[in-house]
Scaffold this motif. Structure first.
Motif, PDB file in Angstrom:
ATOM      1  N   ILE A 159       9.818  34.628 -61.076  1.00 59.60           N
ATOM      2  CA  ILE A 159       8.619  33.815 -61.335  1.00 59.60           C
ATOM      3  C   ILE A 159       7.406  34.405 -60.627  1.00 59.60           C
ATOM      4  O   ILE A 159       6.311  34.505 -61.199  1.00 59.60           O
ATOM      5  N   ILE A 210      15.235  30.291 -67.483  1.00 59.88           N
ATOM      6  CA  ILE A 210      16.095  30.292 -66.301  1.00 59.88           C
ATOM      7  C   ILE A 210      16.984  29.053 -66.287  1.00 59.88           C
ATOM      8  O   ILE A 210      18.198  29.130 -66.027  1.00 59.88           O
ATOM      9  N   VAL A 216       5.850  29.502 -68.106  1.00 61.70           N
ATOM     10  CA  VAL A 216       6.584  28.264 -68.423  1.00 61.70           C
ATOM     11  C   VAL A 216       7.836  28.596 -69.225  1.00 61.70           C
ATOM     12  O   VAL A 216       8.917  28.036 -68.981  1.00 61.70           O
ATOM     13  N   ILE A 253      10.527  29.873 -66.926  1.00 64.35           N
ATOM     14  CA  ILE A 253      11.188  28.796 -66.173  1.00 64.35           C
ATOM     15  C   ILE A 253      12.195  28.070 -67.058  1.00 64.35           C
ATOM     16  O   ILE A 253      13.325  27.780 -66.632  1.00 64.35           O
ATOM     17  N   ASP A 258      15.518  34.105 -58.796  1.00 67.43           N
ATOM     18  CA  ASP A 258      14.650  33.299 -59.662  1.00 67.43           C
ATOM     19  C   ASP A 258      13.236  33.190 -59.106  1.00 67.43           C
ATOM     20  O   ASP A 258      12.252  33.233 -59.855  1.00 67.43           O
TER      21      ASP A 258
END
Length: 463
Positions: free
Chosen positions: A366, A391, A385, A388, A362
């Protein structure tokens, strides 16, 4: 399609899916490299490697169908023996465990413990349940030293039924319909093992206490297992493991002499270390290698309940399970026949299980997307964003069944997200200490019998 049976489709479909997925990943990477945004190319590759598994598993999950209970099944309750190894007959769960099995009317329960003292205690507990036994035979025996493998092996020669259930001493069978449900897949003569659905008892839904949070995380640990088993078993018939909490076997499979020799004498790391844990991984691996099919029975009737999530005991359990991954999975992956027959499971279950460090993947996703956005001035910052949020959302998919049962736990979801990252460090420590094959989570040092007491090894029929 005429001339193409279901097993052929099940064997080739995952291979085709993998080729298309990785081919698409490489193609997109090449196109992006041509466009000079190297970071976007790296991100797309990582994203594909990370989520091909999820998309494939979603297809498998929704295409899964359990084996129906037939009006005239091949096996019934009287064809079932339950082997129950224990070192804690005085524990809070043991007597309830026995009662739940008796309520299902099996032919026999064989309890195997350690030493004369615990054998006498098991005999006392079974004697107290005599009125509930009905037609079920209750037997007890013991060995001199604690070893789940040896305890199971000690009981196997005394099985007289066609089906054997291996169960832990802290699981609870649902009443009435459990046995018919788990026997249903055996109507297919090629099925050698049935994996049951597992559920942790939720003690305090929605409570913001440490013990409640630990229990919540434990519930989701097994919920995720159920999700993975259902998906992979539907795709190519593979499973990462048939959990020893409760597994249903054809007795013929367990009485194979070659299997039994290896079961009690398994070693790893160039033969330097002897294994006591990982018993269920050994049996799963040998079942596949010998050509038997495995079926996961995902129904409410086939769901066992168990206790899990005691602090700090769960720390040792998480480490033991993670070490098992790094000890057992490579053995499966070195087998060419396994790679051919269970292609999807080999790459997206066994290999992925060793590489799936959420904290690493992760962060890399990002990081590479941020660098890609910096390299392209027109790149919308909101995409980071969205990534995120994506995820976080994907970490909820496997937990949906739990939240349906306990909607009050939705407010604790943040702790499940945090656990996913904390567990990466558990796995890392397990990787560098994989040689530690102690039964972490249980203290076996004080559990021993007298190896000279031959009466301990004798089988006694209590009822």
């Amino acid at each position: 399609m005429p001339g193409i049976d279901r097993e052929t489709v099940q064997a080739w479909l995952p291979r085709i899916a993998l080729i298309l997925a990785f081919g698409g990943c490489l193609t997109s990477t090449w196109l992006l490299l041509v466009d000079t945004n190297v970071w976007l190319a790296v991100f797309c590759t990582l994203f594909a490697l990370r989520y091909v598994r999820l998309f494939g598993h979603l297809v498998g999950y929704w295409s899964y169908r359990p084996s129906p209970v037939q009006p005239d099944p091949s096996f019934t309750r009287k064809d079932v023996t339950v082997i129950l190894p224990t070192i804690d007959p005085n524990g809070p769960d043991f007597q309830e465990c026995i009662r739940s099995i008796l309520a299902n009317g099996v032919a026999s329960i064989i309890v195997i413990t350690v030493g004369a003292e615990l054998k006498a205690e098991c005999r006392r507990v079974l004697g107290a349940l005599a009125l509930d036994a009905g037609a079920t035979s209750l037997c007890v025996s013991a060995i001199d030293k604690p070893s789940k493998r040896r305890q199971i092996n000690h009981a196997i020669p005394h099985i007289t039924t066609a089906i054997t259930i291996l169960a832990d001493d802290h699981v609870f069978f649902p009443t009435a319909n459990f046995i018919p449900a788990v026997l249903a897949p055996f109507d297919n003569e090629k099925v050698g093992v049935v994996a049951t659905k597992k559920r942790v008892r939720r003690t305090t839904p929605g409570k913001w206490t440490w013990l409640s949070i630990v229990n919540f995380v434990a519930c989701n640990y097994l919920e995720r297992h159920n999700w993975e088993l259902r998906a992979s078993n539907a795709i190519d018939g593979g499973v990462f493991v048939v959990s020893g909490r409760t597994a249903v076997y054809r007795t013929d499979l367990l009485t194979d002499q070659e299997l039994l020799r290896g079961f009690c004498d398994e070693k790893f790391f160039l033969g330097r270390f002897e294994l006591n844990p990982d018993d269920d991984n050994y049996l799963t691996r040998n079942t596949m290698e010998k050509g038997w099919l495995i079926r996961f029975q995902d129904t409410e009737d086939a769901t066992i309940e168990t206790t899990l999530g005691e602090w700090p005991k769960i720390n040792g359990q998480l480490l033991r399970w993670a070490r098992t991954t790094f000890r057992s999975n490579p053995i499966m992956l070195r087998n060419p026949d396994f790679l051919y027959r269970y292609t999807w499971s080999a790459f997206q279950v066994y290999l992925a299980g060793m590489l799936n460090f959420a904290a690493l993947w992760d962060v890399l996703l990002i990081f590479t997307l941020v660098r890609a956005s910096q390299a392209a001035p027109t790149f919308p910052a909101a995409v980071v964003v969205i990534l995120i949020l994506w995820i976080i959302a994907t970490k909820a998919i496997k937990l949906i069944p739990h939240f349906f049962r306990h909607p009050a736990d939705l407010q604790l979801f943040v702790f499940q997200v945090l656990f996913a990252y904390v567990h990466s460090f558990f796995k890392l420590w397990a990787l560098v200490t994989f040689w530690d094959c102690g039964w972490s989570g249980r203290n076996l040092d004080d559990v021993n019998g007298d190896e000279n007491d031959k009466n301990v090894l004798a089988f006694e029929v209590v009822v």
